[in-house]
Write an enzyme that holds these catalytic residues in place. Structure first.
Site, PDB file in Angstrom:
ATOM      1  N   ARG A 100       0.884  -1.184   0.000  1.00 48.28           N
ATOM      2  CA  ARG A 100       0.000   0.000   0.000  1.00 48.28           C
ATOM      3  C   ARG A 100       0.907   1.215   0.000  1.00 48.28           C
ATOM      4  O   ARG A 100       1.714   1.386   0.919  1.00 48.28           O
ATOM      5  CB  ARG A 100      -0.896  -0.035   1.241  1.00 48.28           C
ATOM      6  CG  ARG A 100      -1.655   1.253   1.464  1.00 48.28           C
ATOM      7  CD  ARG A 100      -2.754   1.112   2.502  1.00 48.28           C
ATOM      8  NE  ARG A 100      -3.892   0.400   1.954  1.00 48.28           N
ATOM      9  CZ  ARG A 100      -5.116   0.400   2.496  1.00 48.28           C
ATOM     10  NH1 ARG A 100      -5.355   1.065   3.610  1.00 48.28           N
ATOM     11  NH2 ARG A 100      -6.100  -0.265   1.924  1.00 48.28           N
ATOM     12  N   HIS A 127      -7.366   0.760  -6.495  1.00 51.54           N
ATOM     13  CA  HIS A 127      -7.554  -0.157  -5.359  1.00 51.54           C
ATOM     14  C   HIS A 127      -8.191  -1.433  -5.929  1.00 51.54           C
ATOM     15  O   HIS A 127      -9.373  -1.716  -5.722  1.00 51.54           O
ATOM     16  CB  HIS A 127      -8.454   0.512  -4.312  1.00 51.54           C
ATOM     17  CG  HIS A 127      -8.382  -0.098  -2.953  1.00 51.54           C
ATOM     18  ND1 HIS A 127      -7.575  -1.184  -2.657  1.00 51.54           N
ATOM     19  CD2 HIS A 127      -9.021   0.214  -1.783  1.00 51.54           C
ATOM     20  CE1 HIS A 127      -7.715  -1.494  -1.369  1.00 51.54           C
ATOM     21  NE2 HIS A 127      -8.587  -0.665  -0.823  1.00 51.54           N
ATOM     22  N   GLN A 130     -10.099  -4.106  -3.805  1.00 51.27           N
ATOM     23  CA  GLN A 130     -11.397  -3.601  -3.357  1.00 51.27           C
ATOM     24  C   GLN A 130     -12.451  -3.788  -4.455  1.00 51.27           C
ATOM     25  O   GLN A 130     -13.554  -4.273  -4.194  1.00 51.27           O
ATOM     26  CB  GLN A 130     -11.264  -2.109  -3.013  1.00 51.27           C
ATOM     27  CG  GLN A 130     -12.531  -1.488  -2.510  1.00 51.27           C
ATOM     28  CD  GLN A 130     -12.893  -1.973  -1.121  1.00 51.27           C
ATOM     29  OE1 GLN A 130     -12.076  -1.930  -0.211  1.00 51.27           O
ATOM     30  NE2 GLN A 130     -14.117  -2.459  -0.947  1.00 51.27           N
ATOM     31  N   ASP A 221     -17.569   6.713  -1.272  1.00 52.22           N
ATOM     32  CA  ASP A 221     -16.313   6.544  -0.528  1.00 52.22           C
ATOM     33  C   ASP A 221     -16.081   7.847   0.245  1.00 52.22           C
ATOM     34  O   ASP A 221     -16.770   8.854   0.021  1.00 52.22           O
ATOM     35  CB  ASP A 221     -15.160   6.258  -1.518  1.00 52.22           C
ATOM     36  CG  ASP A 221     -13.824   5.968  -0.817  1.00 52.22           C
ATOM     37  OD1 ASP A 221     -13.818   5.735   0.409  1.00 52.22           O
ATOM     38  OD2 ASP A 221     -12.780   5.981  -1.515  1.00 52.22           O
ATOM     39  N   CYS A 260     -16.552   1.297   0.455  1.00 42.82           N
ATOM     40  CA  CYS A 260     -15.380   0.446   0.696  1.00 42.82           C
ATOM     41  C   CYS A 260     -14.936   0.480   2.159  1.00 42.82           C
ATOM     42  O   CYS A 260     -14.276  -0.444   2.616  1.00 42.82           O
ATOM     43  CB  CYS A 260     -14.233   0.872  -0.211  1.00 42.82           C
ATOM     44  SG  CYS A 260     -13.795   2.607   0.000  1.00 42.82           S
ATOM     45  N   ARG A 288     -13.376  -8.963   0.741  1.00 40.02           N
ATOM     46  CA  ARG A 288     -11.984  -8.569   0.513  1.00 40.02           C
ATOM     47  C   ARG A 288     -11.085  -9.801   0.590  1.00 40.02           C
ATOM     48  O   ARG A 288     -10.213 -10.007  -0.250  1.00 40.02           O
ATOM     49  CB  ARG A 288     -11.541  -7.520   1.543  1.00 40.02           C
ATOM     50  CG  ARG A 288     -12.154  -6.138   1.363  1.00 40.02           C
ATOM     51  CD  ARG A 288     -11.726  -5.509   0.046  1.00 40.02           C
ATOM     52  NE  ARG A 288     -10.293  -5.482  -0.091  1.00 40.02           N
ATOM     53  CZ  ARG A 288      -9.494  -4.554   0.431  1.00 40.02           C
ATOM     54  NH1 ARG A 288     -10.014  -3.540   1.080  1.00 40.02           N
ATOM     55  NH2 ARG A 288      -8.180  -4.590   0.247  1.00 40.02           N
TER      56      ARG A 288
HETATM   57  N1   CP Z   1     -11.296  -0.605   2.282  1.00 37.58           N
HETATM   58  C1   CP Z   1     -10.047  -0.632   2.740  1.00 37.58           C
HETATM   59  O1   CP Z   1      -9.082  -0.779   1.991  1.00 37.58           O
HETATM   60  O2   CP Z   1      -9.940  -0.507   4.084  1.00 37.58           O
HETATM   61  P1   CP Z   1      -8.576  -0.295   4.876  1.00 37.58           P
HETATM   62  O3   CP Z   1      -8.049   1.053   4.516  1.00 37.58           O
HETATM   63  O4   CP Z   1      -8.985  -0.375   6.327  1.00 37.58           O
HETATM   64  O5   CP Z   1      -7.621  -1.378   4.502  1.00 37.58           O
HETATM   65  N1  NVA Z   2     -10.142   6.506  -1.216  1.00 40.72           N
HETATM   66  C1  NVA Z   2      -9.779   5.994   0.080  1.00 40.72           C
HETATM   67  C2  NVA Z   2      -9.956   4.517   0.123  1.00 40.72           C
HETATM   68  C3  NVA Z   2      -9.679   3.883   1.451  1.00 40.72           C
HETATM   69  C4  NVA Z   2      -9.836   2.399   1.429  1.00 40.72           C
HETATM   70  C5  NVA Z   2      -8.343   6.384   0.397  1.00 40.72           C
HETATM   71  O1  NVA Z   2      -7.493   6.343  -0.507  1.00 40.72           O
HETATM   72  O2  NVA Z   2      -8.064   6.729   1.532  1.00 40.72           O
END
Ligand code: CP
Ligand code: NVA
Length: 306
Positions: A100, A127, A130, A221, A260, A288
């Site tokens: 990430r 993502h 997701q 989101d 999400c 997930r």
């Molecule tokens: N939806 C998602 O990716 O959640 P987290 O940021 O908690 O991993």
């Molecule tokens: N768009 C959000 C998604 C989190 C899972 C972010 O990037 O923080």
């Protein structure tokens, strides 16, 4: 196919096969044994996570492998050494890398250095894990994805981009409505439009909330993604009329609402809608793990896509 950085270059038939594999792994895991037996996966994260980190860890364990978490939170990987070297080092011990990151390029560099699969666990642009989980949830509730309509309302971001790509490949009609100044990437919009055209589905992109037509699913989101330190008060004004709430559900005729998560009650979505029977949020969270297990089984466990 070595890495999963986005689904941008996937074909519709591979996308459908991966969704089928995920559903099959979820419903009949015994058919697949332990495809990650003896395998080690490193998860290296520059940003916080609840769902992604835990679902990868537990999912990998269920497949027979194990995960090592490397905390790189708070500072980009590249501040300490070049991501290409991080990738090369991790590949000396690990059978796959889940990461990430702030910038998509970091993943590209990690993958260039590593001769093991790299899986995108969220970056600025995508993502993918997701989106796969979300279309599994849609499939489970609507009986199919093909010919259905998903409407995304809110900030045009990484999640929106992946939903558009995966949805178009799976034959889903899509609408994206964002406030002015918060649109999706023009480059990704163009690519999604091409995929939608090739797969015979519609893609509507607008700023005006009144452009929201009929939809099977409403999706939203957070208005502020991780790393965005714009004051909430500034954002609230611009996003107020884009809140996903009961009135919008009724207006669009949507059966279900998706997010999400992390979600912010009574900001982008009403808390009452999150808790309602129309909410798929926990099913998305559960999926997930099944989505990621299918990706890992395919890339690391060499389970073929049928
Ligand atoms: N939806 C998602 O990716 O959640 P987290 O940021 O908690 O991993
Ligand atoms: N768009 C959000 C998604 C989190 C899972 C972010 O990037 O923080």
């Amino acid at each position: 196919m070595q890495d999963l950085l986005s689904f941008s270059d996937w074909t519709a038939s591979s996308m459908k096969a991966l969704l089928n594999l995920a559903v099959d792994l979820k419903t009949t895991p015994e058919k697949y044994g332990r495809p990650l037996e003896g395998k080690s996966v490193v998860a290296i994260f520059e940003k916080p996570s609840l769902r992604t980190r835990v679902s990868f860890d537990i999912g990998i364990n269920k497949l027979g492998g194990h995960m090592v978490y490397v905390d790189s939170q708070g500072s980009p990987l590249k501040d300490r050494e070049d991501p290409v070297d991080v990738g090369a080092n991790l590949a000396c011990w690990a059978d796959a890398i889940v990461s990430r990151v702030y910038e998509h390029k970091t993943l590209v560099d990690l993958a260039a250095g590593a001769n093991v699969p790299v899986i995108n666990a969220l970056c600025d642009l995508y993502h993918p894990c997701q989106a796969l989980a979300d279309y599994i949830s849609m499939f489970e509730n609507l009986g199919s994805v093909e010919g259905k309509t998903m409407a995304y309302i809110g900030d045009g971001n990484n999640v929106t981009h992946s939903l558009l790509i995966v949805g178009a490949l799976l034959g889903c009609n899509q609408t994206v409505i964002t406030p002015k100044g918060f649109e999706i990437s023009p480059k990704i919009a163009k690519h999604a439009a091409k995929l939608a055209y090739e797969n015979g589905v519609s893609l509507t992109i607008a700023n005006d909330i009144n452009e929201l037509g009929r939809a099977d699913i409403l999706y939203t989101d957070t208005w502020l993604s991780m790393g965005d330190d714009t004051p909430l008060e500034e954002i609230k004004e611009k996003f107020d009329e884009y809140q996903v709430n009961e009135a919008l559900m009724q207006k669009s005729g949507a059966s279900y609402v998706m997010h999400c998560q992390p979600a912010h009650r009574d900001l982008e979505i009403t808390g009452s809608l999150m808790d309602s029977e129309q909410s798929l949020l926990m099913q998305q969270a559960e999926n997930r793990m099944h989505a990621q297990n299918a990706i890992l089984a395919m890339l690391v466990g060499k389970v073929p896509l049928a």
